[in-house]
Design an enzyme around this catalytic site. Structure first.
Site, short mmCIF file in Angstrom:
data_model
loop_
_atom_site.label_atom_id
_atom_site.label_comp_id
_atom_site.label_asym_id
_atom_site.label_seq_id
_atom_site.Cartn_x
_atom_site.Cartn_y
_atom_site.Cartn_z
N ASP A 210 -0.61 0.90 -3.05
CA ASP A 210 1.02 0.93 -2.70
C ASP A 210 1.23 2.00 -1.62
O ASP A 210 0.32 2.93 -1.34
CB ASP A 210 1.77 1.05 -3.74
CG ASP A 210 2.95 0.07 -3.39
OD1 ASP A 210 3.66 0.12 -2.47
OD2 ASP A 210 3.46 -0.72 -4.28
N GLY A 234 -1.90 2.88 1.37
CA GLY A 234 -2.02 2.21 2.31
C GLY A 234 -1.04 0.94 2.72
O GLY A 234 -0.11 0.77 1.72
N PHE A 236 -0.61 -3.04 3.18
CA PHE A 236 -1.23 -4.25 2.74
C PHE A 236 -1.27 -5.04 4.21
O PHE A 236 -2.16 -6.05 3.94
CB PHE A 236 -0.95 -5.01 1.62
CG PHE A 236 0.63 -5.30 1.46
CD1 PHE A 236 1.47 -5.80 2.46
CD2 PHE A 236 0.91 -4.80 0.08
CE1 PHE A 236 2.74 -6.16 2.16
CE2 PHE A 236 2.59 -5.14 0.02
CZ PHE A 236 3.18 -5.90 1.05
N HIS A 253 6.73 -13.38 -2.03
CA HIS A 253 8.14 -14.24 -1.92
C HIS A 253 8.83 -13.31 -1.09
O HIS A 253 10.05 -13.75 -0.50
CB HIS A 253 8.54 -14.46 -3.13
CG HIS A 253 9.31 -13.16 -3.84
ND1 HIS A 253 10.17 -13.33 -4.95
CD2 HIS A 253 8.86 -11.93 -4.03
CE1 HIS A 253 10.33 -12.18 -5.45
NE2 HIS A 253 9.69 -11.20 -4.85
#
Length: 346
Positions: A210, A234, A236, A253
């Site tokens: 994260d 980092g 994603f 979502h």
């Protein structure tokens, strides 16, 4: 003898009108729930019922208005008024305590925060423009706003951790992880789900992935997991660490299909041969069946750019990402585990 059809129609119309008005007033209940959580009413009822005057003193609120709020909340079973006018916290409402074994207080504050509440009130914009109402209200997209506002970001991350706390153990227990796999929790927040997953097998190892400011609040530093986890900073959308099983809990979502494919492709590129991608999200049922995901879907529509999805939607995302849908594992929660494997794996 049959009654007058016109009178029957008018009576049905009156019943419909009463029902619709009652439904329209429904937003006041979560508003009251937020207020009770914000002032900590439940914390002061942990040891038993109290009169409203004492509760008002302890919470720094006005007695009459506090009574009016609790009177409404008592209609739904979280609080209960006794014949002496005192209120008690019911077992159903116990998770409103900040120190409850599984506390939902932070989740309530997050779900009813102005970043969720205000765009929901402007949902007509979403219908007319096809886009989120968030940027019109706050001037920037959802996650950019959070990056600029540390206080709001803290509410969000604490709320997501709280919301997940009741889910993590049963979801992790519902999947059989490979015996010595490295699990990569992508966008894993404070690591609650990774913690639960690592506890299912003594040889599992984990990477919590994260942003740095989120990782600072992680909960993985417990004696039983010593030496079995690490953190990695980092984005994603750019890349993910190498591993065997990728955990994406309540991540996809938040994003539109194109963004989801970018995340999933990064997982596909980084995962070891025979690896898996586990998307933990609501899988919306067809038809009129109630499901919490159908409500959360409107929150996504109003505040973010993502949506809740059906099994067919996930299959399409996987196909576009070099993956195939290997199965959907229901869990005791409102979420399911949607399992993806490399497209060439059989």
């Amino acid at each position: 003898m049959n009654g007058d059809p016109r009178e029957a129609g008018e009576e049905a119309g009156r019943r419909s009108a009463a029902l619709v008005v009652e439904e329209a007033l429904g937003f006041l209940y979560p508003a009251a729930l937020r207020a009770a959580a914000a002032v900590g009413v439940a914390d002061h009822l942990a040891d038993g019922p109290l009169g409203v005057a004492e509760l008002a003193r302890l919470t720094g609120t006005r007695e009459q208005n506090l009574y009016r709020l609790l009177r409404l909340l008592a209609t739904r079973g979280l609080f209960e008024e006794d014949d002496r006018g005192r209120f008690r916290l019911t077992p159903a409402g116990d998770s409103l305590r900040s120190d409850a074994p599984v506390s939902a207080r932070a989740a309530v504050l997050m779900l009813t925060d102005r970043t969720m509440w205000l765009p929901s009130g402007e949902m007509t914009r979403c219908l007319e423009t096809g886009s989120s109402a968030f940027e019109d209200i706050f001037g920037v997209p959802f996650f950019e706003h959070f990056a600029r506002d540390d206080k709001t970001a803290a509410v969000f991350h604490a709320g997501m951790d709280s919301m997940s706390e009741a889910e993590n153990v049963p979801i992790a227990a519902g999947y059989t992880f490979p015996e010595a796999a490295t699990l990569v929790d992508v966008g894993g927040g404070y690591g609650g789900f990774l913690l639960a997953a690592l506890r299912t097998g003594p040889r599992l190892r984990g990477i919590l992935y994260d942003h740095a400011h989120v990782l600072a609040g992680h909960r993985l530093d417990v004696p039983e997991l010593a030496g079995r986890w690490t953190t990695a900073e980092g984005d994603f959308f750019a890349s993910v660490p190498a591993g065997d099983v990728y955990l994406l809990k309540r991540i996809l979502h938040d994003w539109d299909d194109e963004q989801c494919v970018r995340i999933l492709r990064n997982c596909r590129r980084a995962m070891a041969p025979g690896g898996r991608v586990l998307v933990v999200d609501a899988v919306l049922p067809r038809g009129n069946e109630p499901h919490q995901g159908k409500a959360l879907d409107l929150m996504m529509m109003a505040s973010l750019v993502g949506r809740e999805r059906t099994e067919a939607d996930f299959a399409r995302l996987f196909h576009a990402s070099g993956l195939r849908l290997a199965g959907v594992v229901p869990t005791p929660t409102v979420l399911s585990i949607v399992e993806g494997a490399a497209a060439e794996d059989t």
